[in-house]
Design a protein around this motif. Sequence first.
Motif, PDB file in Angstrom:
ATOM      1  N   GLY A   1       0.828  -1.198   0.000  1.00 25.73           N
ATOM      2  CA  GLY A   1       0.000   0.000   0.000  1.00 25.73           C
ATOM      3  C   GLY A   1       0.859   1.243   0.000  1.00 25.73           C
ATOM      4  O   GLY A   1       2.021   1.217   0.414  1.00 25.73           O
ATOM      5  N   GLY A   2       0.276   2.341  -0.478  1.00 27.11           N
ATOM      6  CA  GLY A   2       1.007   3.599  -0.504  1.00 27.11           C
ATOM      7  C   GLY A   2       1.142   4.200   0.884  1.00 27.11           C
ATOM      8  O   GLY A   2       0.296   3.995   1.758  1.00 27.11           O
ATOM      9  N   ALA A   3       2.207   4.915   1.111  1.00 30.02           N
ATOM     10  CA  ALA A   3       2.415   5.572   2.399  1.00 30.02           C
ATOM     11  C   ALA A   3       1.325   6.607   2.636  1.00 30.02           C
ATOM     12  O   ALA A   3       0.791   7.204   1.713  1.00 30.02           O
ATOM     13  N   GLY A   4       0.973   6.799   3.902  1.00 33.64           N
ATOM     14  CA  GLY A   4      -0.042   7.794   4.231  1.00 33.64           C
ATOM     15  C   GLY A   4      -1.460   7.279   4.133  1.00 33.64           C
ATOM     16  O   GLY A   4      -2.396   8.041   3.972  1.00 33.64           O
ATOM     17  N   GLY A   5      -1.627   5.954   4.214  1.00 33.78           N
ATOM     18  CA  GLY A   5      -2.973   5.397   4.256  1.00 33.78           C
ATOM     19  C   GLY A   5      -3.549   5.034   2.917  1.00 33.78           C
ATOM     20  O   GLY A   5      -4.682   4.580   2.833  1.00 33.78           O
ATOM     21  N   GLU A   6      -2.803   5.210   1.815  1.00 32.82           N
ATOM     22  CA  GLU A   6      -3.316   4.842   0.503  1.00 32.82           C
ATOM     23  C   GLU A   6      -3.345   3.325   0.379  1.00 32.82           C
ATOM     24  O   GLU A   6      -2.392   2.655   0.692  1.00 32.82           O
ATOM     25  N   GLY A   7      -4.440   2.772  -0.091  1.00 29.11           N
ATOM     26  CA  GLY A   7      -4.544   1.324  -0.227  1.00 29.11           C
ATOM     27  C   GLY A   7      -5.496   0.750   0.799  1.00 29.11           C
ATOM     28  O   GLY A   7      -6.195   1.448   1.510  1.00 29.11           O
ATOM     29  N   SER A   8      -5.543  -0.588   0.875  1.00 28.50           N
ATOM     30  CA  SER A   8      -6.515  -1.258   1.726  1.00 28.50           C
ATOM     31  C   SER A   8      -6.085  -1.272   3.186  1.00 28.50           C
ATOM     32  O   SER A   8      -4.953  -0.964   3.533  1.00 28.50           O
ATOM     33  N   ASN A   9      -6.994  -1.657   4.048  1.00 29.23           N
ATOM     34  CA  ASN A   9      -6.772  -1.685   5.483  1.00 29.23           C
ATOM     35  C   ASN A   9      -5.719  -2.732   5.836  1.00 29.23           C
ATOM     36  O   ASN A   9      -5.929  -3.928   5.654  1.00 29.23           O
ATOM     37  N   GLU A  10      -4.574  -2.283   6.361  1.00 20.73           N
ATOM     38  CA  GLU A  10      -3.482  -3.219   6.656  1.00 20.73           C
ATOM     39  C   GLU A  10      -3.861  -4.210   7.744  1.00 20.73           C
ATOM     40  O   GLU A  10      -3.453  -5.370   7.712  1.00 20.73           O
ATOM     41  N   ARG A  11      -4.641  -3.762   8.722  1.00 24.74           N
ATOM     42  CA  ARG A  11      -5.008  -4.652   9.834  1.00 24.74           C
ATOM     43  C   ARG A  11      -5.776  -5.862   9.322  1.00 24.74           C
ATOM     44  O   ARG A  11      -5.562  -6.992   9.773  1.00 24.74           O
ATOM     45  N   THR A  12      -6.668  -5.652   8.352  1.00 29.89           N
ATOM     46  CA  THR A  12      -7.440  -6.764   7.789  1.00 29.89           C
ATOM     47  C   THR A  12      -6.526  -7.767   7.124  1.00 29.89           C
ATOM     48  O   THR A  12      -6.688  -8.983   7.291  1.00 29.89           O
ATOM     49  N   PHE A  13      -5.538  -7.291   6.393  1.00 25.08           N
ATOM     50  CA  PHE A  13      -4.614  -8.199   5.722  1.00 25.08           C
ATOM     51  C   PHE A  13      -3.740  -8.949   6.722  1.00 25.08           C
ATOM     52  O   PHE A  13      -3.500 -10.147   6.577  1.00 25.08           O
ATOM     53  N   ARG A  14      -3.243  -8.245   7.735  1.00 27.74           N
ATOM     54  CA  ARG A  14      -2.393  -8.912   8.732  1.00 27.74           C
ATOM     55  C   ARG A  14      -3.173  -9.992   9.470  1.00 27.74           C
ATOM     56  O   ARG A  14      -2.632 -11.056   9.780  1.00 27.74           O
ATOM     57  N   LYS A  15      -4.445  -9.740   9.736  1.00 21.59           N
ATOM     58  CA  LYS A  15      -5.277 -10.734  10.432  1.00 21.59           C
ATOM     59  C   LYS A  15      -5.401 -12.006   9.604  1.00 21.59           C
ATOM     60  O   LYS A  15      -5.504 -13.110  10.147  1.00 21.59           O
ATOM     61  N   ASP A  16      -5.383 -11.872   8.281  1.00 16.92           N
ATOM     62  CA  ASP A  16      -5.497 -13.030   7.393  1.00 16.92           C
ATOM     63  C   ASP A  16      -4.148 -13.589   6.976  1.00 16.92           C
ATOM     64  O   ASP A  16      -4.047 -14.361   6.020  1.00 16.92           O
ATOM     65  N   GLY A  17      -3.078 -13.198   7.682  1.00 16.61           N
ATOM     66  CA  GLY A  17      -1.766 -13.793   7.460  1.00 16.61           C
ATOM     67  C   GLY A  17      -0.907 -13.139   6.407  1.00 16.61           C
ATOM     68  O   GLY A  17       0.131 -13.681   6.030  1.00 16.61           O
ATOM     69  N   PHE A  18      -1.299 -11.975   5.920  1.00 14.09           N
ATOM     70  CA  PHE A  18      -0.503 -11.279   4.913  1.00 14.09           C
ATOM     71  C   PHE A  18       0.626 -10.491   5.567  1.00 14.09           C
ATOM     72  O   PHE A  18       0.485  -9.986   6.677  1.00 14.09           O
ATOM     73  N   LEU A  19       1.740 -10.376   4.843  1.00 15.06           N
ATOM     74  CA  LEU A  19       2.769  -9.410   5.178  1.00 15.06           C
ATOM     75  C   LEU A  19       2.380  -8.101   4.488  1.00 15.06           C
ATOM     76  O   LEU A  19       1.915  -8.115   3.349  1.00 15.06           O
TER      77      LEU A  19
END
Length: 254
Positions: A55-73
């Motif tokens: 994702g882009g710096a400054g909040g651009e892109g999808s919710n990082e917390r959702t991805f981390r919860k599903d095992g994404f880096l």
Amino acid sequence: DGAYFQQIDTHYRDHHPRAAGVRPGGLVDWCRDQVARRTGRSLSLCRVVEAWCFGGAGGEGSNERTFRKDGFLTAEVAAGIRGVEVALSVEALSRAGQGLDVVVLVVGSTSYVPLVRKLSAAGAAVMIPGFQLQVSDRKGGVRRQWTSPVLMEEAAWPVVLSRVIDEAEDRDPLIRGLFMGPAKPREAAPKEGPRPAAPVEEEAPEGRLQGRIADLRERMGFIVEDWNGKRLFFHHSAAADGAFLDLEVGDRVE
């Protein structure tokens, strides 16, 4: 590509009958099933080495917390869209050098074509789940956006996932698992008497059919027929004498 995934998520939340966000873990499960089916291997042998969201710096892109919860880096990248493209490509190529069988790219831009070619040269089969989306433009309107047809042509395993979703049965667990909540229930058909017989389709008139260009995209477009109003897809190679680039929306064609 986190910004592209956000467009997918917004489409299914705001512009699609399912009215639910896309679950990253559900997308992983669907991709694993596809790999197992295409290779004829047991699902237990189709394992995800790593899953990344850029994702882009400054909040651009999808919710990082959702991805981390599903095992994404997750990786927050500076320099906007181009920075994401570079970081994603470098990471994918470095992993492909470790002997991956399949690389799944959830991306939509033609800019990723060189990456697909490099991954294929490294011996990885590239799967691209494609989407036909409705996205909001800067003026507040809604426009359609497709995964680049050029990108889809380069992939070994292109799948128009949006079409699979629309045509799937509601009870399909993999399709249900793609979404955050239950699919929006379909309206029950009213109880009526026997349906009238379907009208007999009139045969097409002899000779060439005519119509107008309704939509143009990169290397493809759509024509609306005069005869029955149907919307027909056409590839750029179908244009006579290679005149695809000269076509404009509204042009009369046959």
